[in-house]
Write a protein that holds these residues in place. Structure first.
Motif, PDB file in Angstrom:
ATOM      1  N   MET A  67      -5.152 -32.298  68.932  1.00 39.20           N
ATOM      2  CA  MET A  67      -5.597 -31.566  70.116  1.00 39.20           C
ATOM      3  C   MET A  67      -6.741 -32.252  70.842  1.00 39.20           C
ATOM      4  O   MET A  67      -7.173 -31.803  71.909  1.00 39.20           O
ATOM      5  CB  MET A  67      -5.997 -30.134  69.740  1.00 39.20           C
ATOM      6  N   ILE A  77       0.440 -25.796  73.988  1.00 42.39           N
ATOM      7  CA  ILE A  77       1.147 -26.069  72.733  1.00 42.39           C
ATOM      8  C   ILE A  77       2.590 -25.589  72.826  1.00 42.39           C
ATOM      9  O   ILE A  77       3.521 -26.285  72.405  1.00 42.39           O
ATOM     10  CB  ILE A  77       0.428 -25.376  71.545  1.00 42.39           C
ATOM     11  N   VAL A  97      -6.436 -27.795  65.626  1.00 40.67           N
ATOM     12  CA  VAL A  97      -5.812 -26.859  66.554  1.00 40.67           C
ATOM     13  C   VAL A  97      -6.838 -26.051  67.342  1.00 40.67           C
ATOM     14  O   VAL A  97      -6.607 -25.668  68.491  1.00 40.67           O
ATOM     15  CB  VAL A  97      -4.843 -25.918  65.781  1.00 40.67           C
ATOM     16  N   HIS A 100      -7.930 -26.393  71.135  1.00 36.27           N
ATOM     17  CA  HIS A 100      -7.120 -25.949  72.276  1.00 36.27           C
ATOM     18  C   HIS A 100      -7.409 -24.476  72.567  1.00 36.27           C
ATOM     19  O   HIS A 100      -7.352 -23.638  71.670  1.00 36.27           O
ATOM     20  CB  HIS A 100      -5.634 -26.134  71.966  1.00 36.27           C
ATOM     21  N   TRP A 103      -5.263 -21.095  71.293  1.00 38.17           N
ATOM     22  CA  TRP A 103      -4.342 -21.727  70.349  1.00 38.17           C
ATOM     23  C   TRP A 103      -3.577 -20.705  69.503  1.00 38.17           C
ATOM     24  O   TRP A 103      -2.397 -20.885  69.225  1.00 38.17           O
ATOM     25  CB  TRP A 103      -5.109 -22.696  69.442  1.00 38.17           C
TER      26      TRP A 103
END
Length: 392
Positions: A67, A77, A97, A100, A103
């Motif tokens: 990410m 995603i 992750v 982001h 997420w």
């Protein structure tokens, strides 16, 4: 998309994990959404890539993405996963992750909309996957990757394949286990180096380890705590100062009022910061039996001995190092509470332990288990301290 495949192929080809982590065999890889948490520096990225190398090789049905890639500043995603699946993708590995936005909601949509796609992601130990992300609580399977145990470090240094033992195994059969290990290696020859630099896999890199660890610790505070807990940057210096004050004080109960005065904030904020530092695996909070956060801990220790040498190498006390090693080894599968005057710790609410440097001067109490630094082979209730490094 092709650039992601090329990066994946290069990374997998150049991945050479020095130690195969036992977690690889503990995870149920059939689950569709798997989260692997761990403190910064313990090898989560390498772990994902090793999984890809072992299970898929160069097969394009598996893809590793990070990410940090600027592509994800304008793409989601779910959008990426849809395109990956359209191209025959089956397993998507997502590193970091939490970098982001949204997420967790995107992972939920991926789970609901792409039933044939498996997603395995890594995140910080600060993350509370189920508590703070209700949309994932019924679908994600969460695992923790820890730094090297002493056993893993010993395997790496000797080329052996010693396996882990349960606490019950060690308590009942420690003499036999020790003899088996000693027939192939001399653990005490390696323990001091492990205490100094063996917990974090990056000690293998050709860089200055203390400097690298200090950089990693700063990233734990600046990214893992501030970003994930959404704390304003202006409070960064207070959290760093708090960590330093806790470290140099050594393992003892914190004076919360004094700490609040020192970093110029409230007692409640100090306790919250302490909890964040514990979540980041920078410190451990040890409570008396029956107590837990938000009460004040009976003792605050560094999470592992490597951190102690990095923060205040001149002031490290041998006894503090040994107790920190013991607690860190126990922490994976056992509850550790502060003991009374005559014992160091109470494990799982009923097993008293005393951590000692030498066994020859002990006033032996048959109701206490002694973990002794200098022992190669123990007897009865005196067990070599190094053997507790075989718990995982």
């Amino acid at each position: 998309m092709e650039s992601f495949y090329r990066t994946h192929a290069y990374l997998v080809e150049h991945t050479n994990a020095p130690v195969r982590r036992d977690l690889m065999d503990e995870i149920d890889w059939n689950d569709r959404l798997i989260g692997i948490k761990g403190t910064r520096g313990v090898g989560k990225t390498t772990f994902l890539l090793q999984y890809a190398k072992e299970k898929f090789g160069t097969d394009r049905s598996c893809l590793f993405i990070n990410m940090n890639n600027f592509y994800f500043s304008t793409h989601g995603i779910e959008e990426f996963a849809a395109e990956f699946q359209r191209r025959g993708g089956k397993v998507l590995l997502i590193d970091q992750v939490f970098k982001h936005p949204n997420w967790s909601r995107e992972l939920r949509r991926c789970y609901d909309n792409f039933p044939n796609l498996k997603i395995i992601f890594t995140g910080s130990s600060v993350m509370r996957l189920k508590e703070e992300n209700p949309e994932l609580c019924d679908i994600v399977k969460s695992y923790n990757l820890r730094g090297f145990s002493f056993r893993e470090y010993l395997n790496l240094q000797t080329g052996m394949k010693f396996h882990a033992y349960t606490l019950e195994d060690i308590l009942e059969n420690h003499e036999q286990i020790s003899r088996g290990v000693l027939a192939k290696a001399k653990p005490l020859d390696y323990l001091r180096d492990y205490l100094h630099h063996g917990f974090y896999p990056f000690f293998l890199e050709k860089r200055n380890f203390p400097e690298n660890l200090l950089k990693t610790m700063n990233m734990m505070v600046e990214v893992d705590i501030l970003l994930i807990k959404q704390i304003e940057l202006k409070y960064l210096s207070k959290i760093k100062k708090l960590l330093y004050l806790l470290a140099v004080d050594g393992p003892k109960a914190p004076n919360v009022s004094q700490l609040a005065n020192d970093i110029q904030t409230s007692r409640a904020t100090v306790m919250n910061y302490i909890k964040y530092l514990a979540d980041a695996r920078l410190i451990n909070m040890v409570y008396p039996k029956g107590e837990e956060f938000p009460k004040k801990p009976a003792m605050i220790m560094m999470h592992n001995p490597n951190l102690m040498y990095s923060i205040y190498p001149i002031r490290v006390e041998e006894q503090d190092i040994l107790e920190t090693f013991f607690v860190n080894a126990m922490w994976k599968d056992h509850k550790v509470n502060k003991g009374d005057r005559n014992i160091s710790f109470l494990v799982d609410g009923e097993m008293p332990f005393k951590i000692c440097n030498e066994g020859s001067r002990l006033k032996n109490n048959p109701g206490i288990t002694y973990a002794v630094r200098q022992l190669e082979i123990g007897q009865k209730n005196q067990i070599p301290l190094w053997l507790f490094g075989f718990l995982y």
